[in-house]
Design a protein around this motif. Sequence first.
Motif, mmCIF file in Angstrom:
data_model
loop_
_atom_site.group_PDB
_atom_site.id
_atom_site.type_symbol
_atom_site.label_atom_id
_atom_site.label_comp_id
_atom_site.label_asym_id
_atom_site.label_seq_id
_atom_site.Cartn_x
_atom_site.Cartn_y
_atom_site.Cartn_z
ATOM 1 N N GLY A 46 11.106 14.378 -54.691
ATOM 2 C CA GLY A 46 10.373 14.363 -55.946
ATOM 3 C C GLY A 46 11.207 13.843 -57.102
ATOM 4 O O GLY A 46 10.733 13.070 -57.935
ATOM 5 N N TYR A 47 12.471 14.228 -57.139
ATOM 6 C CA TYR A 47 13.345 13.797 -58.228
ATOM 7 C C TYR A 47 13.607 12.299 -58.172
ATOM 8 O O TYR A 47 13.565 11.612 -59.184
ATOM 9 N N SER A 48 13.857 11.783 -56.983
ATOM 10 C CA SER A 48 14.178 10.357 -56.870
ATOM 11 C C SER A 48 12.941 9.476 -57.009
ATOM 12 O O SER A 48 13.045 8.339 -57.465
ATOM 13 N N LEU A 49 11.781 9.964 -56.628
ATOM 14 C CA LEU A 49 10.568 9.156 -56.744
ATOM 15 C C LEU A 49 10.163 8.916 -58.196
ATOM 16 O O LEU A 49 9.697 7.829 -58.531
ATOM 17 N N VAL A 50 10.352 9.887 -59.057
ATOM 18 C CA VAL A 50 9.959 9.712 -60.461
ATOM 19 C C VAL A 50 10.775 8.599 -61.100
ATOM 20 O O VAL A 50 10.234 7.713 -61.752
ATOM 21 N N GLY A 51 12.067 8.609 -60.895
ATOM 22 C CA GLY A 51 12.907 7.581 -61.481
ATOM 23 C C GLY A 51 12.622 6.205 -60.914
ATOM 24 O O GLY A 51 12.553 5.215 -61.650
ATOM 25 N N ALA A 52 12.440 6.126 -59.602
ATOM 26 C CA ALA A 52 12.186 4.829 -58.974
ATOM 27 C C ALA A 52 10.851 4.251 -59.415
ATOM 28 O O ALA A 52 10.749 3.059 -59.724
ATOM 29 N N VAL A 53 9.834 5.071 -59.472
ATOM 30 C CA VAL A 53 8.515 4.580 -59.877
ATOM 31 C C VAL A 53 8.525 4.209 -61.359
ATOM 32 O O VAL A 53 7.927 3.208 -61.758
ATOM 33 N N ALA A 54 9.210 4.995 -62.190
ATOM 34 C CA ALA A 54 9.258 4.691 -63.620
ATOM 35 C C ALA A 54 10.002 3.386 -63.886
ATOM 36 O O ALA A 54 9.666 2.657 -64.815
ATOM 37 N N VAL A 55 10.984 3.063 -63.071
ATOM 38 C CA VAL A 55 11.719 1.808 -63.248
ATOM 39 C C VAL A 55 10.910 0.623 -62.727
ATOM 40 O O VAL A 55 10.912 -0.452 -63.322
ATOM 41 N N LEU A 56 10.192 0.814 -61.639
ATOM 42 C CA LEU A 56 9.484 -0.296 -61.009
ATOM 43 C C LEU A 56 8.169 -0.652 -61.689
ATOM 44 O O LEU A 56 7.683 -1.764 -61.532
ATOM 45 N N ILE A 57 7.573 0.280 -62.423
ATOM 46 C CA ILE A 57 6.295 0.003 -63.073
ATOM 47 C C ILE A 57 6.546 -0.773 -64.360
ATOM 48 O O ILE A 57 7.352 -0.379 -65.193
#
Length: 104
Positions: free
Chosen positions: A6-17
């Motif tokens: 959950g922690y890593s998905l938020v950062g990755a999705v926020a950077v990729l969007i």
Amino acid sequence: MSLADGYSLVGAVAVLIRLQEKELTRLTGLLTTLALIWILSIALCVGDRQNLEKDKSFYWHKTPEPGSLFPSGFVIGDTSAAFLGYLLLENISPIDAIVRGFVN
């Protein structure tokens, strides 16, 4: 394990969007992560129900009682870590100032 997901998905999705308004990228990352977590937990529950009667192929089927604690723990851990990641992303400048104060 689910806390790291959950922690890593938020950062990755926020950077990729890529959005026009930069204030919404973190919130969109959180909402996308939460939707993905719920979809994965529903898939775990569906797979759990199908395999409950046949063979206990998942490793968390160690007891004969119906149901499992793994999908609920997965949802709780991932959502709490996603909210923690979102809060850290929203408040990165005060945290950065605190860390720089300790270093200097």
